[in-house]
Design a protein around this motif. Structure first.
Motif, mmCIF file in Angstrom:
data_model
loop_
_atom_site.group_PDB
_atom_site.id
_atom_site.type_symbol
_atom_site.label_atom_id
_atom_site.label_comp_id
_atom_site.label_asym_id
_atom_site.label_seq_id
_atom_site.Cartn_x
_atom_site.Cartn_y
_atom_site.Cartn_z
ATOM 1 N N VAL A 58 0.843 -1.183 0.000
ATOM 2 C CA VAL A 58 0.000 0.000 0.000
ATOM 3 C C VAL A 58 0.887 1.245 0.000
ATOM 4 C CG1 VAL A 58 -1.692 1.259 1.377
ATOM 5 C CG2 VAL A 58 -1.858 -1.224 1.185
ATOM 6 N N VAL A 59 0.647 2.136 -0.971
ATOM 7 C CA VAL A 59 1.461 3.354 -1.086
ATOM 8 C C VAL A 59 0.555 4.580 -0.958
ATOM 9 C CG1 VAL A 59 3.200 4.542 -2.498
ATOM 10 C CG2 VAL A 59 2.872 2.067 -2.756
ATOM 11 N N PRO A 60 0.387 5.083 0.275
ATOM 12 C CA PRO A 60 -0.601 6.141 0.527
ATOM 13 C C PRO A 60 -0.448 7.392 -0.348
ATOM 14 C CG PRO A 60 0.192 5.232 2.589
ATOM 15 C CD PRO A 60 1.034 4.628 1.512
ATOM 16 N N GLU A 61 0.794 7.765 -0.719
ATOM 17 C CA GLU A 61 0.964 8.994 -1.524
ATOM 18 C C GLU A 61 0.301 8.877 -2.887
ATOM 19 O OE1 GLU A 61 3.288 7.517 0.888
ATOM 20 O OE2 GLU A 61 4.652 7.377 -0.824
ATOM 21 N N THR A 62 0.073 7.646 -3.326
ATOM 22 C CA THR A 62 -0.518 7.479 -4.660
ATOM 23 C C THR A 62 -2.040 7.355 -4.599
ATOM 24 O OG1 THR A 62 -0.331 5.071 -4.562
ATOM 25 C CG2 THR A 62 1.558 6.270 -5.451
ATOM 26 N N PHE A 63 -2.603 7.434 -3.423
ATOM 27 C CA PHE A 63 -4.061 7.306 -3.309
ATOM 28 C C PHE A 63 -4.758 8.430 -4.069
ATOM 29 C CE2 PHE A 63 -4.236 5.007 1.099
ATOM 30 C CZ PHE A 63 -3.612 3.915 0.533
ATOM 31 N N THR A 64 -5.836 8.085 -4.764
ATOM 32 C CA THR A 64 -6.636 9.113 -5.454
ATOM 33 C C THR A 64 -8.091 9.089 -5.006
ATOM 34 O OG1 THR A 64 -6.979 7.550 -7.245
ATOM 35 C CG2 THR A 64 -5.227 9.183 -7.551
ATOM 36 N N HIS A 65 -8.493 8.035 -4.297
ATOM 37 C CA HIS A 65 -9.896 7.903 -3.897
ATOM 38 C C HIS A 65 -10.101 7.804 -2.384
ATOM 39 C CE1 HIS A 65 -10.332 7.141 -8.156
ATOM 40 N NE2 HIS A 65 -11.642 7.171 -8.042
ATOM 41 N N GLY A 66 -9.022 7.589 -1.642
ATOM 42 C CA GLY A 66 -9.148 7.428 -0.191
ATOM 43 C C GLY A 66 -9.146 5.966 0.225
ATOM 44 N N THR A 67 -8.873 5.724 1.497
ATOM 45 C CA THR A 67 -8.866 4.349 1.998
ATOM 46 C C THR A 67 -10.305 3.837 2.101
ATOM 47 O OG1 THR A 67 -9.095 5.026 4.299
ATOM 48 C CG2 THR A 67 -6.841 4.823 3.445
ATOM 49 N N GLY A 68 -10.437 2.538 2.230
ATOM 50 C CA GLY A 68 -11.758 1.953 2.424
ATOM 51 C C GLY A 68 -12.453 2.565 3.638
ATOM 52 N N ALA A 69 -11.690 2.736 4.728
ATOM 53 C CA ALA A 69 -12.276 3.279 5.959
ATOM 54 C C ALA A 69 -12.752 4.715 5.737
ATOM 55 C CB ALA A 69 -11.244 3.226 7.081
ATOM 56 N N GLN A 70 -11.980 5.498 4.994
ATOM 57 C CA GLN A 70 -12.398 6.878 4.711
ATOM 58 C C GLN A 70 -13.653 6.900 3.845
ATOM 59 O OE1 GLN A 70 -8.656 8.212 3.037
ATOM 60 N NE2 GLN A 70 -8.226 9.485 4.834
ATOM 61 N N ARG A 71 -13.704 6.028 2.853
ATOM 62 C CA ARG A 71 -14.873 5.995 1.963
ATOM 63 C C ARG A 71 -16.121 5.599 2.747
ATOM 64 N NH1 ARG A 71 -13.530 4.504 -4.177
ATOM 65 N NH2 ARG A 71 -15.383 5.812 -4.271
ATOM 66 N N VAL A 72 -15.964 4.595 3.607
ATOM 67 C CA VAL A 72 -17.073 4.174 4.466
ATOM 68 C C VAL A 72 -17.481 5.335 5.375
ATOM 69 C CG1 VAL A 72 -17.668 2.695 6.428
ATOM 70 C CG2 VAL A 72 -16.539 1.705 4.426
ATOM 71 N N GLY A 73 -16.481 6.005 5.948
ATOM 72 C CA GLY A 73 -16.734 7.104 6.881
ATOM 73 C C GLY A 73 -17.517 8.242 6.241
ATOM 74 N N TRP A 74 -17.128 8.644 5.047
ATOM 75 C CA TRP A 74 -17.798 9.785 4.401
ATOM 76 C C TRP A 74 -19.164 9.414 3.851
ATOM 77 C CZ3 TRP A 74 -16.896 14.737 5.155
ATOM 78 C CH2 TRP A 74 -15.669 15.084 5.727
ATOM 79 N N PHE A 75 -19.294 8.207 3.333
ATOM 80 C CA PHE A 75 -20.628 7.762 2.896
ATOM 81 C C PHE A 75 -21.578 7.786 4.099
ATOM 82 C CE2 PHE A 75 -23.827 4.414 2.373
ATOM 83 C CZ PHE A 75 -24.428 4.818 1.187
ATOM 84 N N THR A 76 -21.081 7.264 5.227
ATOM 85 C CA THR A 76 -21.903 7.193 6.436
ATOM 86 C C THR A 76 -22.297 8.583 6.930
ATOM 87 O OG1 THR A 76 -20.705 5.202 7.045
ATOM 88 C CG2 THR A 76 -21.982 6.235 8.778
ATOM 89 N N ARG A 77 -21.356 9.523 6.838
ATOM 90 C CA ARG A 77 -21.635 10.880 7.282
ATOM 91 C C ARG A 77 -22.793 11.497 6.483
ATOM 92 N NH1 ARG A 77 -17.863 15.712 8.872
ATOM 93 N NH2 ARG A 77 -16.304 14.292 9.635
#
Ligand code: ZN
Length: 282
Positions: free
Chosen positions: A245-264
Motif C-alpha cells: 500500500v502506497v498512501p501517496e498514490t491514493f486518489t480515492h481514499g482508503t476503504g475506511a475513509q470511503r465508508v466514513g464519508w458515505f456514512t456521514r
C-alpha cells in the motif's frame, strides 16, 4: 432493495448496440486496468487528462432508450430517476435548479465530450457533456472480483457518479481544477481524494433522502454499500493488486475513509456535512 415498479428515468442512453471499438479493447486490458485501481470513478479531473489526446472523434448520434425487458438497464434507470427526485429537491433548497445528468450504457469504448471513454476506467462522469458512462459488465467485476455484492452496492456506484455531477453543478469541480493547476503530484492526488470522498458523502446524502421518501431499502442494503466502499478503497485495491500500500498514490481514499464519508452523508442527509475540501481530518 425493492426497486421494481418505481419510476424509471428517461435520461438513459443505450449505446451498447453501437460499436466504437466494441470489445476491441481486449478483455485482458480491461481487467488489468480495473484491477490496477483506475477503478470506480476516475475522477472528472484525472479523466480530462487521461482522455486528452484522444484526437478528433465524431460525435455519436442520439442513442435509443434501453429495451424495456432489460433488467440491468431498468435498475440503473430506476436508481437514476430517484437521484433526479432527491437532487431536484435538495438543489431547490440551495436556490438552484437541478439539471439532471444523462447516463450512457456502453460496451468496451465510447465517445465522450472528454475524449474516448473506455470500460477499463470503470464508471465515470464527464463534466463537459454532463453524462455518466457505465459499462454494465463493471457490476460483474464489482461482485465477482472485488467482493462487493448486492443491488445496493450498484446503487452506491451510480449515486457516487451522480455526486460528481452535483459537484460540477455547484462549481466545486472548477474550483478544484484551478487548485490542481498549480499543485504538485502529491497535492493533486490529495485533492483528488477529497473530491472522491465528497462524492461518497453525496451518495450517502442521496441514500438518506431516498430511503426517507421511498422506504425501499431492505435489511442488508446499507451493508452492501458500506462493503463496496471498503472494497474499492485505494488501500484494499492496492493490497489486492500489488500486495503493498502506497498512501501517496491514493486518489480515492482508503476503504475506511470511503465508508466514513458515505456514512456521514447517510446519517445526516445534509450537504454541509460533506465539506471534504476544507476539513483537517479526512
Ligand atoms: Zn469518483
Amino acid at each position: 432493495m425493492k426497486w421494481e415498479r418505481h419510476r424509471q428515468s428517461s435520461n438513459v442512453e443505450d449505446r451498447r448496440g453501437q460499436g466504437l471499438a466494441g470489445r476491441g479493447i481486449g478483455i485482458g486490458t480491461v481487467i488489468v486496468a480495473l484491477i490496477g485501481g483506475l477503478l470506480f470513478g476516475v475522477d472528472p479531473l484525472t479523466m480530462l487528462s487521461l482522455l486528452a489526446g484522444g484526437g478528433a472523434i465524431q460525435e455519436q448520434g442520439p442513442a435509443p432508450a434501453p429495451p424495456p425487458d432489460d433488467r440491468h438497464a431498468a435498475f440503473v434507470s430506476t436508481v437514476l430517476a430517484d437521484t433526479e427526485d432527491v437532487w431536484a429537491g435538495l438543489m431547490q433548497h440551495e436556490g438552484t435548479v437541478y439539471r439532471a445528468p444523462k447516463v450512457v450504457l456502453f460496451r468496451g469504448a465510447t465517445v465522450t465530450a472528454c475524449g474516448r471513454g473506455s470500460a477499463a476506467m470503470g464508471p465515470f462522469y464527464c463534466p463537459d457533456d454532463e453524462r455518466i458512462y457505465i459499462d454494465l459488465d463493471f457490476f460483474d467485476t464489482l461482485e465477482n472480483r472485488l467482493g462487493a455484492t448486492g443491488d445496493f452496492a450498484q446503487a452506491y456506484v451510480i449515486s457516487h457518479e451522480v455526486g460528481h455531477h452535483v459537484q460540477n453543478l455547484l462549481g466545486i469541480s472548477d474550483r478544484v481544477n484551478r487548485l490542481r493547476g498549480r499543485a504538485s503530484q502529491a497535492e493533486a492526488n490529495s485533492l483528488s481524494v477529497r473530491v472522491e470522498l465528497q462524492a461518497d458523502c453525496l451518495a450517502g446524502v442521496w441514500a438518506f433522502h431516498s430511503q426517507k421518501s421511498k422506504g425501499w431499502l431492505e435489511q442488508g442494503d446499507i451493508d452492501e454499500a458500506l462493503n463496496a466502499a471498503a472494497q474499492i478503497g485505494d488501500d484494499s485495491l492496492q493490497r489486492k493488486t500489488q500486495g503493498t500500500v502506497v498512501p501517496e498514490t491514493f486518489t480515492h481514499g482508503t476503504g475506511a475513509q470511503r465508508v466514513g464519508w458515505f456514512t456521514r452523508g447517510l446519517k445526516s442527509g445534509k450537504l454541509m456535512r460533506c465539506n471534504t475540501l476544507e476539513t483537517g481530518q479526512l
